[in-house]
Every structure is written in structure tokens, then in C-alpha cells.
Design a protein around this motif. Structure first.
Motif, short mmCIF file in Angstrom:
data_model
loop_
_atom_site.label_atom_id
_atom_site.label_comp_id
_atom_site.label_asym_id
_atom_site.label_seq_id
_atom_site.Cartn_x
_atom_site.Cartn_y
_atom_site.Cartn_z
N UNK A 1 0.81 -1.22 0.00
CA UNK A 1 0.00 0.00 0.00
C UNK A 1 0.85 1.27 0.00
N UNK A 2 2.13 1.15 -0.36
CA UNK A 2 3.00 2.34 -0.37
C UNK A 2 3.32 2.83 -1.78
N UNK A 14 -10.83 -4.89 6.68
CA UNK A 14 -11.38 -4.74 5.34
C UNK A 14 -10.62 -3.67 4.56
N UNK A 15 -10.68 -3.72 3.22
CA UNK A 15 -10.07 -2.67 2.42
C UNK A 15 -10.59 -1.27 2.76
N UNK A 16 -11.89 -1.16 3.08
CA UNK A 16 -12.43 0.14 3.49
C UNK A 16 -11.74 0.61 4.76
N UNK A 17 -11.53 -0.28 5.71
CA UNK A 17 -10.84 0.08 6.95
C UNK A 17 -9.37 0.39 6.70
N UNK A 18 -8.75 -0.33 5.76
CA UNK A 18 -7.36 -0.03 5.41
C UNK A 18 -7.26 1.39 4.86
N UNK A 19 -8.15 1.75 3.94
CA UNK A 19 -8.14 3.09 3.36
C UNK A 19 -8.38 4.15 4.43
N UNK A 20 -9.28 3.88 5.36
CA UNK A 20 -9.57 4.84 6.43
C UNK A 20 -8.36 5.02 7.33
N UNK A 21 -7.66 3.93 7.64
CA UNK A 21 -6.47 4.03 8.49
C UNK A 21 -5.36 4.81 7.79
N UNK A 22 -5.18 4.56 6.50
CA UNK A 22 -4.18 5.30 5.74
C UNK A 22 -4.54 6.78 5.70
N UNK A 23 -5.80 7.08 5.44
CA UNK A 23 -6.25 8.48 5.37
C UNK A 23 -5.98 9.20 6.68
N UNK A 24 -6.30 8.56 7.80
CA UNK A 24 -6.08 9.18 9.10
C UNK A 24 -4.59 9.39 9.37
N UNK A 25 -3.76 8.44 8.93
CA UNK A 25 -2.32 8.53 9.21
C UNK A 25 -1.63 9.61 8.40
N UNK A 26 -2.09 9.84 7.17
CA UNK A 26 -1.41 10.81 6.31
C UNK A 26 -2.13 12.16 6.28
N UNK A 27 -3.31 12.25 6.91
CA UNK A 27 -4.04 13.50 6.93
C UNK A 27 -4.60 13.90 5.58
N UNK A 28 -4.96 12.92 4.80
CA UNK A 28 -5.50 13.16 3.46
C UNK A 28 -6.50 12.05 3.13
N UNK A 70 1.80 2.05 10.12
CA UNK A 70 1.66 3.37 9.52
C UNK A 70 2.39 4.42 10.35
N UNK A 71 2.27 4.35 11.66
CA UNK A 71 2.94 5.31 12.53
C UNK A 71 4.45 5.17 12.47
N UNK A 72 4.93 3.93 12.31
CA UNK A 72 6.37 3.68 12.32
C UNK A 72 7.03 4.11 11.01
N UNK A 73 6.52 3.60 9.90
CA UNK A 73 7.17 3.87 8.60
C UNK A 73 6.20 4.07 7.46
N UNK A 74 5.03 3.44 7.55
CA UNK A 74 4.13 3.39 6.40
C UNK A 74 3.62 4.74 5.95
N UNK A 75 3.17 5.56 6.88
CA UNK A 75 2.60 6.86 6.50
C UNK A 75 3.62 7.72 5.78
N UNK A 76 4.86 7.72 6.25
CA UNK A 76 5.90 8.52 5.60
C UNK A 76 6.17 8.03 4.18
N UNK A 77 6.15 6.72 3.98
CA UNK A 77 6.41 6.18 2.66
C UNK A 77 5.25 6.48 1.70
N UNK A 78 4.03 6.38 2.22
CA UNK A 78 2.86 6.69 1.40
C UNK A 78 2.86 8.17 1.01
N UNK A 79 3.16 9.03 1.97
CA UNK A 79 3.20 10.48 1.69
C UNK A 79 4.26 10.79 0.65
N UNK A 80 5.42 10.13 0.77
CA UNK A 80 6.49 10.36 -0.21
C UNK A 80 6.05 9.93 -1.60
N UNK A 81 5.37 8.79 -1.68
CA UNK A 81 4.92 8.32 -3.00
C UNK A 81 3.88 9.30 -3.59
#
Length: 295
Positions: free
Chosen positions: A155-156, A211-225, A277-288
Motif C-alpha cells: 500500500x505504499x 477490510x479494504x475500506x478500513x485499510x483506506x480509512x487508516x491510511x487516510x487518518x495517518x497521512x491527513x488526506x 503506519x505510525x512507524x514507517x508506512x505513513x511517511x512512505x505513502x506520503x512520499x509516494x
């Protein structure tokens, strides 16, 4: 104990994580790769090709252990026309080379669900991994088989992030299992450190289920978008190949079915999606998303 581990596929996602973890725990690492210039760590780069058994034997000789992982159909960086038979051949070659080199511990990264080959029609990549598992067993290698589910790292980048959405072929409300690749690396290192406890074991591994919906919600909350979830229609996936369509159908049906709680007992520091997401994922997603590197 000799402290040298030969890591096959050392420049791939799993190989890099395993190399980093082994080095951090004091092992010497030979990073086996067809392109040694891509090794950017304290590991010793060694040129070897999974299509060339002799090169693998030379690279493994004298090592205590081998970590083996092969790309699957559709993996980035595979040669043109790479298919399931190539994946199996490469996995068999690595196992044969380990036997010839006399390594004392062989850790193979397979995929969750591979043990259910006798009871259901599995996706082609799961079948391929199981065929390699069987060959490892037939050779009588002192082996540990780890079977991770899908990686959170999927998901990055462009695999799942497209057009301002999280988008895959998975049904929005069907729980899916994920694991962080660094957690797989922890368990690989644990297996090498405790051969008496781990040789002969096979473990399915999962770090979270949502669920994928919950995955998307968690990513959205972590990256603020806000990134909504959008399912790719199976008809679109089928245009890429029937095997890809079947893999998505399988995940939307029976799926991996690994035991998250059991994995946590093996590795108490196991990350769930939000922790990753808090450890590394959010930063990698934001960079992408901003046009940088997702690595």
C-alpha cells in the motif's frame, strides 16, 4: 556457530528487510544478487543468479544458513515472460544449491495458504510456493518454512494507490490479512538464532486483519488526506489474466486464514496496520503521493 547467512534475493523487498535485521543482530550477511551494485548495506555483495545453480553453490559455500525468497508472477524486476514455472525452477535451484553447499539451516519464505493444496483450488502463486516447499522437504534440508500473507508495503506505491484512492481488486467489506515485511524479517532472524526450536517448523504469518475500506480509512487518518477505497472490477482484472482474477476471487472468498494471535505469540512486537503506519508506512505513502520514493 558460524555467523554467516546467505540471503537470496537480497535487493528485493523481503531480502532487504532480512539483510537489515540479520546485520542488526550481529550476523554476517552475503547478499546474493545478479547486480551487486544495488546492495547498499554492510552486507557482502555476491553475484549469483537463481537460474544458475553453480553460481548459487559458490556463493553459499561456507555459510551457516540460507534465506530463500523468489519473485512471483507480476513482481517488479522479473525478466520478460517470467512465469510460474520460472518461479518454481528458481526456488528449486536455490534449494538444490543449499544442499550441495552443505548449509545447516535453510529458511524459505513461502505464502500463507500453501498447506491447503489438497483441499481447494489455490492461486497460481500459492501453488508455486507449495511446489518449492515440497522440493525442500524431499531434499531433506534442515529447513524452516515461513508463510506470510500480503505485505502492508503493497500500500505504499502504485500497486494500490491510484487516482487519489486506495484501489485493488478486493471486495470492500471482506477482511484481508496483512503483515509488515520487517516483522517477517524478525521471525527469519529468530529462526536462525534458535535452530533447535525452528528447524522442521512451518508457520503461517499475519499481523492484522481488516477490510479494504478500513485499510483506506487508516491510511487516510495517518497521512491527513482522504483516500477513499475503490474496488477494481473483476472484469478489468480478468483482462490481465485469468490467474490474476482467480487470485482476487480466492482472497475475496477463503483467503489466507492465518492466525494473527498465534503470530503475535511468536513475535510479541508484531505490528498491526496502524502501528506500521505510525512507524514507517505513513511517511512512505506520503512520499509516494508527493512524487518521491516509496522505498
Amino acid at each position: 556457530m558460524d555467523k554467516t547467512i546467505a540471503v537470496v534475493g537480497a535487493t528485493g523487498t523481503q531480502g532487504r528487510a532480512v539483510t537489515a535485521r540479520l546485520l542488526a543482530e550481529g550476523w554476517r550477511v552475503r547478499a546474493l544478487t545478479r547486480d551487486p551494485a544495488r546492495v547498499r548495506s554492510a552486507a557482502r555483495p555476491v553475484r549469483a543468479e537463481m537460474a544458475d545453480v553453480d553460481s548459487l553453490v559458490a556463493a553459499m559455500t561456507g555459510a551457516h544458513g540460507v534465506f530463500s525468497v523468489q519473485p512471483t508472477v507480476g513482481s517488479p524486476g522479473t525478466p520478460p515472460g517470467f512465469g510460474a514455472e520460472d518461479e518454481v525452477r528458481w526456488g528449486v535451484n536455490v534449494a538444490e544449491a543449499a544442499r550441495r553447499a552443505g548449509v545447516r539451516h535453510f529458511v524459505f519464505s513461502s505464502v500463507a495458504g500453501a498447506g491447503r493444496h489438497a483441499t481447494e483450488v489455490l492461486p497460481v502463486n500459492v501453488v508455486s510456493k507449495h511446489r518449492v516447499e515440497r522440493h525442500v522437504a524431499d531434499l531433506g534440508l534442515p529447513a524452516t518454512v515461513l508463510r506470510p500473507v500480503s505485505f502492508m508495503e503493497n500500500f505504499t506505491g502504485g500497486y494500490a494507490l491510484r487516482d487519489g484512492a486506495v484501489s485493488t481488486g478486493l471486495a470492500p467489506d471482506v477482511p484481508q490479512q496483512l503483515i509488515a515485511v520487517d516483522d517477517v524479517a524478525v521471525l527469519v532472524a529468530t529462526a536462525f538464532a534458535r535452530p533447535d526450536a525452528w528447524i522442521g517448523r512451518t508457520e503461517d504469518l499475519a499481523g492484522d486483519e481488516l477490510t479494504p475500506v478500513a485499510i483506506a480509512a487508516a491510511i487516510s487518518a495517518a497521512i491527513g488526506r482522504e483516500l477513499p477505497y475503490e474496488q477494481v472490477p473483476v472484469e478489468v482484472i480478468r483482462r490481465l489474466g485469468e490467474d490474476f482474477a482467480h487470485a482476487n476471487d480466492w482472497l475475496n472468498g477463503r483467503g489466507y486464514r492465518a492466525d494473527v494471535a498465534a503470530t503475535r505469540r511468536l513475535h510479541p512486537g508484531l505490528l498491526d496496520l496502524r502501528a506500521w503506519l505510525a512507524a514507517t508506512g505513513a511517511a512512505r505513502i506520503t512520499a509516494f503521493l508527493s512524487g518521491g520514493s516509496a522505498r
